[in-house]
Design a protein around this motif. Structure first.
Motif, PDB file in Angstrom:
ATOM      1  N   ARG A   1     -86.811  32.087  -0.142  1.00  0.00           N
ATOM      2  CA  ARG A   1     -86.379  31.321   1.028  1.00  0.00           C
ATOM      3  C   ARG A   1     -86.097  32.268   2.192  1.00  0.00           C
ATOM      4  NH1 ARG A   1     -84.288  25.972   0.134  1.00  0.00           N
ATOM      5  NH2 ARG A   1     -85.510  25.134  -1.592  1.00  0.00           N
ATOM      6  N   HIS A   2     -86.484  31.844   3.405  1.00  0.00           N
ATOM      7  CA  HIS A   2     -86.266  32.671   4.589  1.00  0.00           C
ATOM      8  C   HIS A   2     -85.230  32.021   5.503  1.00  0.00           C
ATOM      9  CE1 HIS A   2     -87.985  34.522   8.532  1.00  0.00           C
ATOM     10  NE2 HIS A   2     -86.944  35.197   8.106  1.00  0.00           N
ATOM     11  N   LEU A   3     -85.595  30.919   6.148  1.00  0.00           N
ATOM     12  CA  LEU A   3     -84.689  30.206   7.045  1.00  0.00           C
ATOM     13  C   LEU A   3     -84.413  28.821   6.466  1.00  0.00           C
ATOM     14  CD1 LEU A   3     -86.499  31.072  10.397  1.00  0.00           C
ATOM     15  CD2 LEU A   3     -84.518  32.242   9.410  1.00  0.00           C
ATOM     16  N   THR A   4     -83.162  28.357   6.545  1.00  0.00           N
ATOM     17  CA  THR A   4     -82.786  27.067   5.967  1.00  0.00           C
ATOM     18  C   THR A   4     -81.892  26.306   6.929  1.00  0.00           C
ATOM     19  OG1 THR A   4     -82.854  27.991   3.728  1.00  0.00           O
ATOM     20  CG2 THR A   4     -81.675  25.922   4.009  1.00  0.00           C
ATOM     21  N   TYR A   5     -82.169  24.990   7.075  1.00  0.00           N
ATOM     22  CA  TYR A   5     -81.302  24.117   7.879  1.00  0.00           C
ATOM     23  C   TYR A   5     -81.007  22.856   7.071  1.00  0.00           C
ATOM     24  CZ  TYR A   5     -79.649  20.989  11.524  1.00  0.00           C
ATOM     25  OH  TYR A   5     -78.897  20.111  12.251  1.00  0.00           O
ATOM     26  N   ASP A   6     -79.720  22.576   6.827  1.00  0.00           N
ATOM     27  CA  ASP A   6     -79.320  21.407   6.051  1.00  0.00           C
ATOM     28  C   ASP A   6     -79.063  20.219   6.975  1.00  0.00           C
ATOM     29  OD1 ASP A   6     -79.453  22.931   3.784  1.00  0.00           O
ATOM     30  OD2 ASP A   6     -77.291  23.296   3.651  1.00  0.00           O
ATOM     31  N   PHE A   7     -79.734  19.081   6.692  1.00  0.00           N
ATOM     32  CA  PHE A   7     -79.467  17.847   7.428  1.00  0.00           C
ATOM     33  C   PHE A   7     -78.246  17.119   6.867  1.00  0.00           C
ATOM     34  CE2 PHE A   7     -84.059  18.531   7.891  1.00  0.00           C
ATOM     35  CZ  PHE A   7     -84.185  18.495   9.271  1.00  0.00           C
ATOM     36  N   PHE A   8     -78.153  17.063   5.549  1.00  0.00           N
ATOM     37  CA  PHE A   8     -77.028  16.436   4.865  1.00  0.00           C
ATOM     38  C   PHE A   8     -76.591  17.353   3.729  1.00  0.00           C
ATOM     39  CE2 PHE A   8     -79.842  12.973   6.308  1.00  0.00           C
ATOM     40  CZ  PHE A   8     -78.993  12.361   7.208  1.00  0.00           C
ATOM     41  N   ASP A   9     -75.283  17.378   3.496  1.00  0.00           N
ATOM     42  CA  ASP A   9     -74.762  18.205   2.414  1.00  0.00           C
ATOM     43  C   ASP A   9     -75.134  17.608   1.063  1.00  0.00           C
ATOM     44  OD1 ASP A   9     -73.620  19.963   4.183  1.00  0.00           O
ATOM     45  OD2 ASP A   9     -71.691  18.900   4.223  1.00  0.00           O
ATOM     46  N   GLY A  10     -75.149  18.450   0.059  1.00  0.00           N
ATOM     47  CA  GLY A  10     -75.414  17.982  -1.295  1.00  0.00           C
ATOM     48  C   GLY A  10     -74.190  17.323  -1.906  1.00  0.00           C
ATOM     49  N   THR A  11     -74.387  16.740  -3.075  1.00  0.00           N
ATOM     50  CA  THR A  11     -73.311  16.037  -3.787  1.00  0.00           C
ATOM     51  C   THR A  11     -73.269  16.512  -5.228  1.00  0.00           C
ATOM     52  OG1 THR A  11     -73.601  14.066  -2.420  1.00  0.00           O
ATOM     53  CG2 THR A  11     -72.436  13.785  -4.509  1.00  0.00           C
ATOM     54  N   PHE A  12     -72.058  16.751  -5.711  1.00  0.00           N
ATOM     55  CA  PHE A  12     -71.860  17.111  -7.110  1.00  0.00           C
ATOM     56  C   PHE A  12     -70.885  16.130  -7.739  1.00  0.00           C
ATOM     57  CE2 PHE A  12     -68.997  19.147 -10.172  1.00  0.00           C
ATOM     58  CZ  PHE A  12     -69.900  19.468 -11.178  1.00  0.00           C
ATOM     59  N   ILE A  13     -71.256  15.576  -8.904  1.00  0.00           N
ATOM     60  CA  ILE A  13     -70.386  14.648  -9.616  1.00  0.00           C
ATOM     61  C   ILE A  13     -70.263  15.118 -11.059  1.00  0.00           C
ATOM     62  CG2 ILE A  13     -70.038  12.262 -10.381  1.00  0.00           C
ATOM     63  CD1 ILE A  13     -71.735  11.356  -8.010  1.00  0.00           C
ATOM     64  N   ASP A  14     -69.030  15.228 -11.516  1.00  0.00           N
ATOM     65  CA  ASP A  14     -68.774  15.598 -12.909  1.00  0.00           C
ATOM     66  C   ASP A  14     -68.849  14.319 -13.745  1.00  0.00           C
ATOM     67  OD1 ASP A  14     -68.094  16.843 -15.222  1.00  0.00           O
ATOM     68  OD2 ASP A  14     -66.017  17.279 -14.678  1.00  0.00           O
ATOM     69  N   LEU A  15     -70.052  14.017 -14.281  1.00  0.00           N
ATOM     70  CA  LEU A  15     -70.250  12.760 -14.996  1.00  0.00           C
ATOM     71  C   LEU A  15     -69.486  12.725 -16.313  1.00  0.00           C
ATOM     72  CD1 LEU A  15     -74.096  12.150 -14.538  1.00  0.00           C
ATOM     73  CD2 LEU A  15     -72.227  11.005 -13.359  1.00  0.00           C
ATOM     74  N   LEU A  16     -69.615  13.777 -17.098  1.00  0.00           N
ATOM     75  CA  LEU A  16     -68.946  13.856 -18.403  1.00  0.00           C
ATOM     76  C   LEU A  16     -68.120  15.129 -18.424  1.00  0.00           C
ATOM     77  CD1 LEU A  16     -71.945  12.942 -20.760  1.00  0.00           C
ATOM     78  CD2 LEU A  16     -70.023  11.459 -20.159  1.00  0.00           C
ATOM     79  N   PRO A  17     -66.799  15.024 -18.324  1.00  0.00           N
ATOM     80  CA  PRO A  17     -65.982  16.231 -18.410  1.00  0.00           C
ATOM     81  C   PRO A  17     -66.195  16.937 -19.753  1.00  0.00           C
ATOM     82  CG  PRO A  17     -64.687  14.350 -17.654  1.00  0.00           C
ATOM     83  CD  PRO A  17     -66.008  13.810 -18.117  1.00  0.00           C
ATOM     84  N   ARG A  18     -66.005  18.228 -19.745  1.00  0.00           N
ATOM     85  CA  ARG A  18     -66.192  19.009 -20.972  1.00  0.00           C
ATOM     86  C   ARG A  18     -65.274  18.492 -22.065  1.00  0.00           C
ATOM     87  NH1 ARG A  18     -69.837  22.924 -22.917  1.00  0.00           N
ATOM     88  NH2 ARG A  18     -68.778  24.329 -24.344  1.00  0.00           N
ATOM     89  N   THR A  19     -65.834  18.076 -23.188  1.00  0.00           N
ATOM     90  CA  THR A  19     -65.069  17.523 -24.301  1.00  0.00           C
ATOM     91  C   THR A  19     -65.533  18.174 -25.591  1.00  0.00           C
ATOM     92  OG1 THR A  19     -64.957  15.391 -23.147  1.00  0.00           O
ATOM     93  CG2 THR A  19     -64.415  15.400 -25.492  1.00  0.00           C
ATOM     94  N   CYS A  20     -64.601  18.525 -26.441  1.00  0.00           N
ATOM     95  CA  CYS A  20     -64.921  19.173 -27.699  1.00  0.00           C
ATOM     96  C   CYS A  20     -64.193  18.506 -28.859  1.00  0.00           C
ATOM     97  CB  CYS A  20     -64.545  20.664 -27.663  1.00  0.00           C
ATOM     98  SG  CYS A  20     -65.531  21.667 -26.537  1.00  0.00           S
ATOM     99  N   ILE A  21     -64.842  18.460 -30.004  1.00  0.00           N
ATOM    100  CA  ILE A  21     -64.239  18.014 -31.246  1.00  0.00           C
ATOM    101  C   ILE A  21     -64.251  19.204 -32.194  1.00  0.00           C
ATOM    102  CG2 ILE A  21     -64.449  16.464 -33.217  1.00  0.00           C
ATOM    103  CD1 ILE A  21     -65.876  14.492 -31.388  1.00  0.00           C
TER     104      ILE A  21
END
Length: 200
Positions: free
Chosen positions: A178-198
């Motif tokens: 990548r050389h030059l970058t312009y963002d029109f809209f920010d990205g989105t992050f969603i934690d769908l399944l929190p880390r769970t252990c048995i």
């Protein structure tokens, strides 16, 4: 691991992964090795060459206009002693752009501008060890952006010297910088399944 590999037949190029549980083989993952399977993408491109005619010529300078829509999924496996770790990642992206490339055996270099309308991934992780079973899941919608990049590919070319046949070249996908970058809209992050252990 069980696999069947036949380079001449796309239907015989897959790898399947199994985990033995309660004396039963339960399929946990299957990933096809061919990234260009029909039905997983829509692609459009036009090529205009100023020197040569693209792949097949020893030297070429070409311009490309392209658009591509990809829908698919990947499976990554990272196992170790007493460990089974697999990640399923359904993904989809849509982008278009133009670039200019110069190619001469053994390499092709191109520079272009692109618009990435969307790029999303949903990754679900499973970890199975001797004492734990863990899982988590994340949703990533990357930024809608315009960018320029430098792309490098390797060319595998051959020709018959006595017959002076045209060059026969295959392209091996390389690295994109990548050389030059312009963002029109920010990205989105969603934690769908929190880390769970048995633990057992």
């Amino acid at each position: 691991m069980k696999c069947k590999i036949n380079p001449q037949n796309d239907d015989e190029s897959s790898v399947e992964t199994f985990f033995r549980l309660a004396e039963q083989l339960i399929p946990l993952a299957e990933s096809n090795l061919n990234e260009n399977k029909e039905g997983t993408s829509l692609q459009f491109y036009r090529r205009f060459c100023f020197v040569g005619d693209g792949l097949g010529d020893a030297i070429s300078v070409c311009g490309y206009a392209s658009a591509e829509l990809w829908i698919g999924w990947r499976v990554n496996h990272d196992g170790g002693l007493s460990l089974y770790n697999v990640t399923y990642t359904p993904f989809s992206y849509f982008q278009g752009g133009v670039n200019v490339s110069a190619a001469s055996y053994p390499a092709e270099v191109s520079y272009g501008g692109y618009i990435q309308l969307y790029n999303l991934e949903v990754s679900v992780n499973f970890l199975i060890s001797q004492s734990q079973i863990c899982w988590d899941g994340d949703f990533f919608l990357y930024a809608t952006q315009a960018f320029t990049s430098v792309n490098t590919n390797l060319l595998l070319c051959q020709r018959s010297i006595p017959d002076m046949t045209p060059w026969d070249c295959d392209k091996v996908q390389g690295v994109q910088f990548r050389h030059l970058t312009y963002d029109f809209f920010d990205g989105t992050f969603i934690d769908l399944l929190p880390r769970t252990c048995i633990t057992f």
